[in-house]
Design an enzyme around this catalytic site. Structure first.
Site, short mmCIF file in Angstrom:
data_model
loop_
_atom_site.label_atom_id
_atom_site.label_comp_id
_atom_site.label_asym_id
_atom_site.label_seq_id
_atom_site.Cartn_x
_atom_site.Cartn_y
_atom_site.Cartn_z
N HIS A 305 11.03 18.11 26.22
CA HIS A 305 9.66 18.41 25.81
C HIS A 305 8.75 17.29 26.27
CE1 HIS A 305 6.21 19.29 23.18
NE2 HIS A 305 6.69 20.52 23.12
N ASP A 363 11.31 26.81 22.51
CA ASP A 363 11.28 27.93 23.44
C ASP A 363 12.68 28.44 23.76
OD1 ASP A 363 8.41 27.77 23.85
OD2 ASP A 363 8.84 25.91 24.90
#
Length: 428
Positions: A305, A363
């Site tokens: 991330h 995600d």
């Protein structure tokens, strides 16, 4: 005692105030740097620049912490519902029972949209991408609700806030229904926010639709996990648009447009496509080798991330939610889930991933969950936009009410041609 930092340029020294937040890194106030030195700072992507002062959301990427108004995201997702998180983001405190009932009531009774909006939808091609429809239709709300576009009026700001949060699921469901060629379903006031949305998406006029409470709770949790995430690209877009005095509907439309980018809101779609490409657990070693090969363009989507350098705190809740949904729907042998579970195991133990801190992010599991619920891939980012709307409007509201806010005007490092004289076409 005030603290200052120093910027030294040749024989000139400039003192800069150092500001401290309640938690997190301190910042050097460089607002007067140009006037005192004639220099700008250079920070592509603004990764080392605090663009504003905010009390809404805090992220500690190294420790894997996400707080909304001081409350850990894990506690909000496990114990509350989405509208409670909305209230918290907007007003700074968790609501009392009476405040929550009033807020829910007002949101519920703003869910219908102007009937002429249905005609507006018919202007799109039948196969228009739902995100394209959302960008246009949310921006068009300012053409239907003139009485809540004066941002200098506090009451109009309140009305606009209620309308945007309430109407977003209705419009998202309409975008979905238009895409699949089914009639629009009107909202029902006796359903909660998320159950109402599921019904508007999946009910049809020819038969009764019963909301599955486990799926509704799972989607509500997904909305909480996506509600706000500090000064990301789309939130910064909303703030930048709002700094010019643009009406809130236009600002949210700008945020949706930014979210549409595959590097931002489209990440869960990309993760699902990657899992489909891998196909089976047997193929994982080949793709792991490709991911480690610097000369191979393949990248593992759903890992790592931009902010989190530890395990994404939302991913743990999302993984649990994913298994709940698949269990409720009786999906036990989903090859995508098998691939996802094995990839997660490898990522948490493989020296390459651990060293680079490429942990699974939100995600990674959200795409599988939404697919199992029946949403097509084209709707994934729409659902993200629906959830993030409250974060956008809370950030916009905070910015509007900040007396120190100015119109956004980033600077640049110009590397083009210096000044030169025009040459007439015959002499070129």
């Amino acid at each position: 005692m005030s603290e200052t930092g120093k910027f030294i340029l040749g024989d000139k020294t400039v003192e800069m105030p150092v500001k401290h937040g309640s938690i997190g890194p301190a910042v050097a106030d460089i607002a007067k740097l140009y006037s005192q030195t004639g220099m700008f700072t250079y920070d592509p992507g603004f990764t080392s620049t605090a663009s504003c002062e905010s009390k809404i959301t805090y992220i500690d990427g190294d420790e894997g912490i996400l707080l909304h108004r001081g409350y850990p995201i894990e506690q909000l997702a496990e114990n509350g519902d989405f509208l409670e998180t909305c209230y918290l983001l907007l007003y700074g405190e968790l609501p009392t029972a009476a405040q929550k009932a009033d807020f829910d009531y007002r949101i519920t009774r703003h869910t219908m949209i102007h009937e002429q909006m249905a005609k507006f939808f018919s202007g799109f091609r039948r196969d228009a991408h739902p995100m394209a429809v959302m960008v246009a239709s949310v921006g068009a709300l300012s053409a239907f609700y003139h009485d809540s576009t004066d941002i200098s009026d506090p009451q109009q700001r309140v009305i606009a806030t209620m309308r945007i949060i309430a109407k977003m699921p209705t419009m998202a469901a309409m975008a979905y229904k238009y895409n699949v060629g089914q009639p629009f379903i009107y909202p029902k006031n006796d359903l909660d926010y998320t159950s109402n949305f599921l019904r508007m998406c999946f009910a049809v006029p020819c038969e009764e639709y019963k909301v599955n409470p486990i799926l509704s709770r799972a989607l509500d949790r997904i909305f909480i996990l996506h509600a706000d995430h500090e000064q990301n690209a789309s939130t910064s877009t909303v703030r930048l648009a709002g700094s010019s005095g643009a009406n809130p509907f236009a600002c949210i439309a700008a945020g949706i447009a930014c979210l549409w980018g595959p590097a931002h809101g489209g990440a869960n779609e990309a993760a699902l496509k990657m899992l489909s490409e891998i196909g089976s657990v047997e193929n994982i070693p080949k793709y792991i080798a490709k991911a480690k090969d610097k000369n191979d363009p393949f990248r593992l989507m759903g890992f790592g991330h931009r902010v989190y350098k530890n395990y994404d705190p939302r991913a743990k809740i999302m993984a649990k939610t994913c298994h709940e949904v698949l269990g409720e729907l009786g999906i036990k042998d989903d090859p995508l889930l098998d691939v996802a579970v094995e990839l997660e195991r490898i990522a948490l133990h493989d020296e390459y991933f651990v060293e680079k801190k490429l942990y699974p992010n939100i995600d990674f599991y959200s795409g599988i969950t939404l697919k199992a619920m029946g949403f097509p891939v084209s709707m994934f980012t729409v659902l993200f936009a629906l959830a993030r709307t409250v974060g956008w409007i809370a950030q916009w509201k905070e910015m509007i009410e900040d007396p120190s806010q100015k119109i956004g005007r980033p600077r640049q490092l110009y590397t083009g041609a210096p000044q030169r004289d025009y040459v007439k076409i015959g002499s070129r």
